[in-house]
Scaffold this active site. Structure first.
Site, PDB file in Angstrom:
ATOM      1  N   TYR A  66       3.698 -12.555   9.870  1.00 30.29           N
ATOM      2  CA  TYR A  66       3.144 -11.197  10.029  1.00 30.29           C
ATOM      3  C   TYR A  66       3.569 -10.561  11.354  1.00 30.29           C
ATOM      4  CZ  TYR A  66       0.811 -10.730   5.646  1.00 30.29           C
ATOM      5  OH  TYR A  66       0.604 -10.584   4.297  1.00 30.29           O
ATOM      6  N   GLN A 105       0.557   1.156  -1.701  1.00 26.60           N
ATOM      7  CA  GLN A 105       0.462  -0.311  -1.655  1.00 26.60           C
ATOM      8  C   GLN A 105       1.095  -0.808  -0.362  1.00 26.60           C
ATOM      9  OE1 GLN A 105       1.324  -2.016  -5.854  1.00 26.60           O
ATOM     10  NE2 GLN A 105       2.724  -0.332  -5.541  1.00 26.60           N
ATOM     11  N   VAL A 107       1.855  -1.434   3.600  1.00 25.49           N
ATOM     12  CA  VAL A 107       0.984  -1.804   4.718  1.00 25.49           C
ATOM     13  C   VAL A 107       1.623  -1.390   6.037  1.00 25.49           C
ATOM     14  CG1 VAL A 107       0.017  -3.750   3.401  1.00 25.49           C
ATOM     15  CG2 VAL A 107       2.019  -4.144   4.845  1.00 25.49           C
ATOM     16  N   ASP A 108       2.762  -0.663   5.950  1.00 20.04           N
ATOM     17  CA  ASP A 108       3.625  -0.444   7.122  1.00 20.04           C
ATOM     18  C   ASP A 108       3.257   0.736   7.992  1.00 20.04           C
ATOM     19  OD1 ASP A 108       4.561   1.807   5.647  1.00 20.04           O
ATOM     20  OD2 ASP A 108       6.180   0.636   4.755  1.00 20.04           O
ATOM     21  N   HIS A 124      -3.657  -1.970  -0.142  1.00 13.93           N
ATOM     22  CA  HIS A 124      -3.310  -3.350   0.245  1.00 13.93           C
ATOM     23  C   HIS A 124      -3.544  -3.624   1.727  1.00 13.93           C
ATOM     24  CE1 HIS A 124      -0.489  -4.169  -3.458  1.00 13.93           C
ATOM     25  NE2 HIS A 124      -1.752  -4.017  -3.779  1.00 13.93           N
ATOM     26  N   CYS A 182     -11.954 -10.176  11.316  1.00 12.76           N
ATOM     27  CA  CYS A 182     -12.556 -11.415  11.824  1.00 12.76           C
ATOM     28  C   CYS A 182     -13.218 -12.162  10.673  1.00 12.76           C
ATOM     29  CB  CYS A 182     -13.578 -11.087  12.907  1.00 12.76           C
ATOM     30  SG  CYS A 182     -14.435 -12.554  13.491  1.00 12.76           S
ATOM     31  N   CYS A 233     -11.021 -12.978  17.625  1.00 12.04           N
ATOM     32  CA  CYS A 233     -11.813 -11.748  17.703  1.00 12.04           C
ATOM     33  C   CYS A 233     -12.296 -11.490  19.138  1.00 12.04           C
ATOM     34  CB  CYS A 233     -13.003 -11.909  16.763  1.00 12.04           C
ATOM     35  SG  CYS A 233     -14.179 -10.589  16.787  1.00 12.04           S
ATOM     36  N   ASN A 276      12.532   6.002  -8.864  1.00  4.07           N
ATOM     37  CA  ASN A 276      12.915   4.605  -8.636  1.00  4.07           C
ATOM     38  C   ASN A 276      14.369   4.462  -9.094  1.00  4.07           C
ATOM     39  OD1 ASN A 276      13.112   1.684  -8.783  1.00  4.07           O
ATOM     40  ND2 ASN A 276      10.883   1.628  -8.897  1.00  4.07           N
ATOM     41  N   GLU A 279      15.679   1.950 -10.253  1.00  7.60           N
ATOM     42  CA  GLU A 279      15.713   1.014 -11.391  1.00  7.60           C
ATOM     43  C   GLU A 279      14.747   1.473 -12.487  1.00  7.60           C
ATOM     44  OE1 GLU A 279      17.510  -1.870 -11.138  1.00  7.60           O
ATOM     45  OE2 GLU A 279      18.072  -1.547  -9.035  1.00  7.60           O
TER      46      GLU A 279
HETATM   47  P1  NAD Z   1       7.476  -3.766  -5.827  1.00  9.85           P
HETATM   48  O1  NAD Z   1       7.292  -4.846  -6.801  1.00  9.85           O
HETATM   49  O2  NAD Z   1       6.646  -2.581  -6.014  1.00  9.85           O
HETATM   50  O3  NAD Z   1       9.072  -3.420  -5.844  1.00  9.85           O
HETATM   51  C1  NAD Z   1       9.731  -2.431  -5.121  1.00  9.85           C
HETATM   52  C2  NAD Z   1      10.291  -1.336  -6.054  1.00  9.85           C
HETATM   53  O4  NAD Z   1      10.982  -0.374  -5.250  1.00  9.85           O
HETATM   54  C3  NAD Z   1      11.339  -1.831  -7.087  1.00  9.85           C
HETATM   55  O5  NAD Z   1      10.986  -1.331  -8.372  1.00  9.85           O
HETATM   56  C4  NAD Z   1      12.666  -1.204  -6.630  1.00  9.85           C
HETATM   57  O6  NAD Z   1      13.514  -0.849  -7.717  1.00  9.85           O
HETATM   58  C5  NAD Z   1      12.153   0.034  -5.908  1.00  9.85           C
HETATM   59  N1  NAD Z   1      13.064   0.589  -4.897  1.00  9.85           N
HETATM   60  C6  NAD Z   1      13.959  -0.065  -4.124  1.00  9.85           C
HETATM   61  N2  NAD Z   1      14.582   0.802  -3.292  1.00  9.85           N
HETATM   62  C7  NAD Z   1      14.061   2.030  -3.545  1.00  9.85           C
HETATM   63  C8  NAD Z   1      14.275   3.344  -3.003  1.00  9.85           C
HETATM   64  N3  NAD Z   1      15.168   3.555  -2.028  1.00  9.85           N
HETATM   65  N4  NAD Z   1      13.556   4.376  -3.500  1.00  9.85           N
HETATM   66  C9  NAD Z   1      12.648   4.166  -4.502  1.00  9.85           C
HETATM   67  N5  NAD Z   1      12.393   2.961  -5.041  1.00  9.85           N
HETATM   68  C10 NAD Z   1      13.083   1.908  -4.572  1.00  9.85           C
HETATM   69  O7  NAD Z   1       7.181  -4.149  -4.395  1.00  9.85           O
HETATM   70  P2  NAD Z   1       7.349  -5.554  -3.690  1.00  9.85           P
HETATM   71  O8  NAD Z   1       8.456  -5.421  -2.732  1.00  9.85           O
HETATM   72  O9  NAD Z   1       7.413  -6.646  -4.691  1.00  9.85           O
HETATM   73  O10 NAD Z   1       5.997  -5.677  -2.896  1.00  9.85           O
HETATM   74  C11 NAD Z   1       4.770  -6.091  -3.458  1.00  9.85           C
HETATM   75  C12 NAD Z   1       3.665  -5.706  -2.497  1.00  9.85           C
HETATM   76  O11 NAD Z   1       3.920  -6.276  -1.211  1.00  9.85           O
HETATM   77  C13 NAD Z   1       3.611  -4.225  -2.197  1.00  9.85           C
HETATM   78  O12 NAD Z   1       2.885  -3.574  -3.140  1.00  9.85           O
HETATM   79  C14 NAD Z   1       3.026  -4.191  -0.788  1.00  9.85           C
HETATM   80  O13 NAD Z   1       1.658  -4.351  -0.781  1.00  9.85           O
HETATM   81  C15 NAD Z   1       3.645  -5.395  -0.143  1.00  9.85           C
HETATM   82  N6  NAD Z   1       4.853  -4.985   0.618  1.00  9.85           N
HETATM   83  C16 NAD Z   1       4.740  -3.922   1.463  1.00  9.85           C
HETATM   84  C17 NAD Z   1       5.858  -3.489   2.161  1.00  9.85           C
HETATM   85  C18 NAD Z   1       5.695  -2.299   3.069  1.00  9.85           C
HETATM   86  O14 NAD Z   1       4.580  -2.025   3.509  1.00  9.85           O
HETATM   87  N7  NAD Z   1       6.749  -1.554   3.340  1.00  9.85           N
HETATM   88  C19 NAD Z   1       7.072  -4.134   1.999  1.00  9.85           C
HETATM   89  C20 NAD Z   1       7.147  -5.247   1.122  1.00  9.85           C
HETATM   90  C21 NAD Z   1       6.008  -5.641   0.430  1.00  9.85           C
HETATM   91 ZN    ZN Z   2     -15.642 -11.466  15.215  1.00 10.80          ZN
END
Ligand code: NAD
Ligand code: ZN
Length: 265
Positions: free
Chosen positions: A81, A115, A117-118, A133, A141, A163, A229, A231
């Site tokens: 993390y 979703q 967290v960034d 998320h 804590c 904490c 997307n 894909e």
């Molecule tokens: P996910 O399963 O939702 O997959 C990512 C999707 O983004 C895919 O369908 C891919 O085709 C698409 N994609 C790739 N490049 C793209 C672009 N330029 N524009 C639009 N779409 C695009 O996500 P994951 O990576 O499997 O993550 C699962 C969970 O993990 C997330 O929901 C999140 O909570 C966490 N996570 C967060 C971050 C972040 O905060 N940036 C990064 C990685 C994972």
């Molecule tokens: Zn505490």
């Protein structure tokens, strides 16, 4: 004459007509809900879990983002993390994020469910955000349950964090695989999706089930469903429009340019 925009449209197979219909709808709708996943931040250099860069050292993201992994080796999970927080800190919101901030400033009722967290949506200027998320810049804590920012005041000892209030162990303020959502927050998201006349689903694969559940609710209530997307995903079939391109290229095209008064459906 060479027109860069036309070239992008051709490459992405997105018609000018679709773009016009959607941006008009954005301007005239009563309530707009956006769901974003890791894909929208890919162009800011933050790897998605399931794409390339989904590995850290020899670990798959899904092996570390779990309560079991933290129980077994909290130091390793904190190290991962810390590494990812550093990437997020040094990343910059891209055109996809900034377009959504522009859209929020124009739309009547706007709600962004992410979703991610960034923290990039907040840094881009969006205000009404539900981070379902959690957020990588916060910790919780395990003893007193307070949620605290991770900053210079955070006590770190031998790779673990503690904490400031009760000295109890901290964990990342993230909803891990296999954990439950905050029920109050999810209820709020369903309520807002029920009222939406447009739902934009951006950069999420549908491998996580919540976007699909929210999209189905929106469809039941006759919202216009649009996916961005590069894909095809398991959500694509539900959509009225599937814009197959990168968020940073497609979203700027959807930001309305005209005045509300000159607009029709
Ligand atoms: P996910 O399963 O939702 O997959 C990512 C999707 O983004 C895919 O369908 C891919 O085709 C698409 N994609 C790739 N490049 C793209 C672009 N330029 N524009 C639009 N779409 C695009 O996500 P994951 O990576 O499997 O993550 C699962 C969970 O993990 C997330 O929901 C999140 O909570 C966490 N996570 C967060 C971050 C972040 O905060 N940036 C990064 C990685 C994972
Ligand atoms: Zn505490």
């Amino acid at each position: 004459m060479f027109n860069h925009d036309d070239e992008i449209d051709k490459k992405m197979n997105i018609s000018k007509e679709s773009v016009k219909i959607i941006s008009n709808k954005i301007l005239t709708c009563n309530a707009l809900v956006v769901i974003t996943g890791a894909g929208i931040s890919a162009e800011s250099g933050i790897p998605t879990f399931r794409g390339e860069g989904g590995y850290w050292k020899t670990y798959k993201a899904e092996e570390l983002a779990t309560p079991e992994a933290f129980q077994k080796n909290p130091k390793l999970v904190w190290e991962w993390y810390d590494y990812r927080r550093n990437i997020c800190q040094n990343a910059t919101p891209n055109l996809g994020h900034t377009s959504l901030a522009q859209i929020e400033s124009m739309a009547s009722n706007f709600h962004l469910i992410t979703q991610n967290v960034d923290n990039l949506h907040r840094r881009a200027g969006n205000k009404n955000i539900s981070e379902i998320h959690g957020n990588i810049f916060w910790a919780r804590c395990l003893n007193c349950k307070n949620v605290l920012p991770l900053d210079d005041r955070t006590k770190t000892q031998q790779g673990l964090k503690f904490c400031q209030i009760c000295q109890g162990p901290l964990r990342p303020h993230i909803v891990w695989f296999g954990e439950s959502y905050d029920t109050g927050l999810i209820h709020l998201c369903f309520e807002s999706v029920k009222k939406a006349d447009i739902l934009l689903v951006i950069g999420t694969s549908g491998a996580v089930t919540m976007p699909e559940a929210l999209a189905l609710e929106a469809k039941k209530n006759k919202a216009l469903l649009i996916e961005i997307n590069p894909e095809v995903t398991t959500l694509t079939n539900l959509m009225d429009f599937s814009l197959q391109g990168r968020a940073g290229e497609v979203l700027p095209k959807l930001v309305p340019t005209q005045n509300k008064s000159t607009n029709q459906n």
